[in-house]
Design a protein around this motif. Structure first.
Motif, PDB file in Angstrom:
ATOM      1  N   VAL A  69     -11.517  -8.018  -4.697  1.00 19.59           N
ATOM      2  CA  VAL A  69     -10.687  -8.284  -3.512  1.00 19.59           C
ATOM      3  C   VAL A  69      -9.523  -7.307  -3.571  1.00 19.59           C
ATOM      4  O   VAL A  69      -8.767  -7.295  -4.552  1.00 19.59           O
ATOM      5  CB  VAL A  69     -10.179  -9.733  -3.497  1.00 19.59           C
ATOM      6  N   ALA A  70      -9.378  -6.479  -2.533  1.00 22.13           N
ATOM      7  CA  ALA A  70      -8.383  -5.405  -2.608  1.00 22.13           C
ATOM      8  C   ALA A  70      -8.004  -4.910  -1.223  1.00 22.13           C
ATOM      9  O   ALA A  70      -8.734  -5.104  -0.247  1.00 22.13           O
ATOM     10  CB  ALA A  70      -8.933  -4.250  -3.440  1.00 22.13           C
ATOM     11  N   ASP A  71      -6.853  -4.243  -1.164  1.00 17.77           N
ATOM     12  CA  ASP A  71      -6.518  -3.443   0.016  1.00 17.77           C
ATOM     13  C   ASP A  71      -7.300  -2.142  -0.118  1.00 17.77           C
ATOM     14  O   ASP A  71      -7.193  -1.445  -1.152  1.00 17.77           O
ATOM     15  CB  ASP A  71      -5.016  -3.143   0.053  1.00 17.77           C
ATOM     16  N   CYS A  72      -8.063  -1.803   0.893  1.00 16.82           N
ATOM     17  CA  CYS A  72      -8.890  -0.604   0.765  1.00 16.82           C
ATOM     18  C   CYS A  72      -9.136   0.031   2.127  1.00 16.82           C
ATOM     19  O   CYS A  72      -9.007  -0.605   3.173  1.00 16.82           O
ATOM     20  CB  CYS A  72     -10.225  -0.926   0.094  1.00 16.82           C
TER      21      CYS A  72
ATOM     22  N   HIS B 109      -4.612  -1.597  -3.645  1.00 16.34           N
ATOM     23  CA  HIS B 109      -4.088  -2.667  -4.492  1.00 16.34           C
ATOM     24  C   HIS B 109      -5.201  -3.668  -4.760  1.00 16.34           C
ATOM     25  O   HIS B 109      -5.877  -4.122  -3.835  1.00 16.34           O
ATOM     26  CB  HIS B 109      -2.906  -3.363  -3.815  1.00 16.34           C
ATOM     27  N   VAL B 110      -5.405  -4.028  -6.034  1.00 14.90           N
ATOM     28  CA  VAL B 110      -6.469  -4.958  -6.424  1.00 14.90           C
ATOM     29  C   VAL B 110      -5.867  -6.340  -6.668  1.00 14.90           C
ATOM     30  O   VAL B 110      -4.947  -6.501  -7.476  1.00 14.90           O
ATOM     31  CB  VAL B 110      -7.186  -4.461  -7.700  1.00 14.90           C
ATOM     32  N   TYR B 111      -6.388  -7.330  -5.963  1.00  9.60           N
ATOM     33  CA  TYR B 111      -5.955  -8.717  -6.147  1.00  9.60           C
ATOM     34  C   TYR B 111      -6.849  -9.452  -7.140  1.00  9.60           C
ATOM     35  O   TYR B 111      -6.401 -10.349  -7.861  1.00  9.60           O
ATOM     36  CB  TYR B 111      -5.971  -9.464  -4.813  1.00  9.60           C
ATOM     37  N   SER B 112      -8.120  -9.061  -7.167  1.00 10.03           N
ATOM     38  CA  SER B 112      -9.069  -9.712  -8.077  1.00 10.03           C
ATOM     39  C   SER B 112     -10.216  -8.750  -8.346  1.00 10.03           C
ATOM     40  O   SER B 112     -10.677  -8.049  -7.436  1.00 10.03           O
ATOM     41  CB  SER B 112      -9.605 -11.009  -7.460  1.00 10.03           C
TER      42      SER B 112
END
Length: 234
Positions: free
Chosen positions: A5-8, A94-97
Motif C-alpha cells: 500500500v503506497a503513494d505511487c 511513500h510506503v504505508y505497508s
C-alpha cells in the motif's frame, strides 16, 4: 504474494501508452512476477498491470541534491514483458505497508450449478421433461459433437436435450445441428429438440419456438434438493 500500500504513479509504454498520476494505491506482485495496480474505487479490475511472462526489477533511486524541495521516491518497479517491448514503470513515493505472504498451491475454483451439474440432475430426474420420460444416455454422440441428453418421452419419441446455464441463440443453433443430423437416422427419427437452461433470452426462446423446440427452465436449487438420498446412511 507481495501486497504494497503506497503513494505511487505509473507509466506504461509499448503497444499503448498510459499513465497514472500520484495517488494512494495497492500494488500486488505475484510469484510469476506479474504486477497489478488497484485503487479503492472503480471495478474489480486493476487500473494497470503487467501480466506474466515478464521480469520485474526493483530500483532504489539516488537522491538528487538539486531537488531538495521535492520528495524523492522510495523505490521504482520496472516490469518488462518478455514477448514484447512493453514496460510498466511504477514510482513509489511513500510506503504505508509492505507485506509478503506464501499462499501455497491453489486448488482452483469449484463452480456449483455449471452445465455438467445441470446435466447430471436432469438425467437423474428425467421426468421433468414430461411424465413417462426415460433416459437413453448422457452425452449422446453425433458427428458434430455429443448431445447433452438423449431421452424418450411418454409417447415413445426421442428427445435431444441441449443444456446451458444461460440459454442464448448460439445454444439454439447448436441444438438445431444436432436434431438435423439425428433425424437422418431412421432408428431415431422423428427426434424433437428441447432447449433447457436456468435462463433463456427472449430471442433464443423465439428462435427455439420457430424451430419447433420446447424450452425448459431449470431450477438448479430445486433439482439439487430433490436429489435422491434414499441410499445414504446419514
Amino acid at each position: 504474494m507481495r501486497i504494497i500500500v503506497a503513494d505511487c504513479s505509473a507509466v506504461y509504454s509499448g503497444r499503448l501508452n498510459a499513465s497514472l498520476p500520484m495517488a494512494k494505491r495497492v500494488l500486488m506482485i505475484k510469484a510469476d512476477q506479474s504486477l497489478l495496480i488497484f485503487s479503492e474505487l472503480g471495478s474489480y479490475k486493476p487500473l494497470n498491470w503487467m501480466a506474466a511472462p515478464c521480469t520485474i526489477k526493483e530500483v532504489t533511486p539516488e537522491s538528487n541534491a538539486e531537488d531538495a524541495d521535492e520528495e524523492a521516491p522510495e523505490k521504482v518497479f520496472r516490469v518488462a514483458a518478455q514477448k514484447s517491448t512493453d514496460v510498466l514503470e511504477v514510482t513509489v513515493q511513500h510506503v504505508y505497508s509492505d507485506e509478503t505472504y506464501d499462499l501455497g498451491e491453489d486448488p482452483g475454483l469449484v463452480k456449483d450449478g455449471v452445465e455438467d451439474h445441470l446435466q447430471y440432475y436432469l438425467a437423474a430426474q428425467i421426468e421433468r421433461i414430461g411424465k413417462g420420460a426415460k433416459l437413453v444416455r448422457r452425452e449422446y454422440p453425433t458427428p458434430v459433437g455429443p448431445v447433452d441428453i438423449m431421452a424418450i418421452d411418454g409417447n415413445g419419441q426421442h428427445v435431444a436435450i441441449e443444456i446451458k446455464r444461460h440459454g442464448g441463440i448460439d445454444g439454439v443453433e447448436q441444438l438445431t445441428r444436432y436434431v438435423k443430423l439425428l433425424n437422418k437416422d431412421p432408428l431415431l427419427a422423428p427426434v424433437r429438440g428441447m432447449f433447457a437452461a436456468q435462463t433463456i433470452t427472449p430471442q433464443a426462446r423465439v428462435l427455439a419456438t420457430e424451430r419447433g423446440f420446447d424450452c425448459l427452465i431449470l431450477d438448479y436449487e430445486d433439482m439439487k434438493g430433490t436429489d435422491d438420498d434414499s441410499l445414504r446412511l446419514f
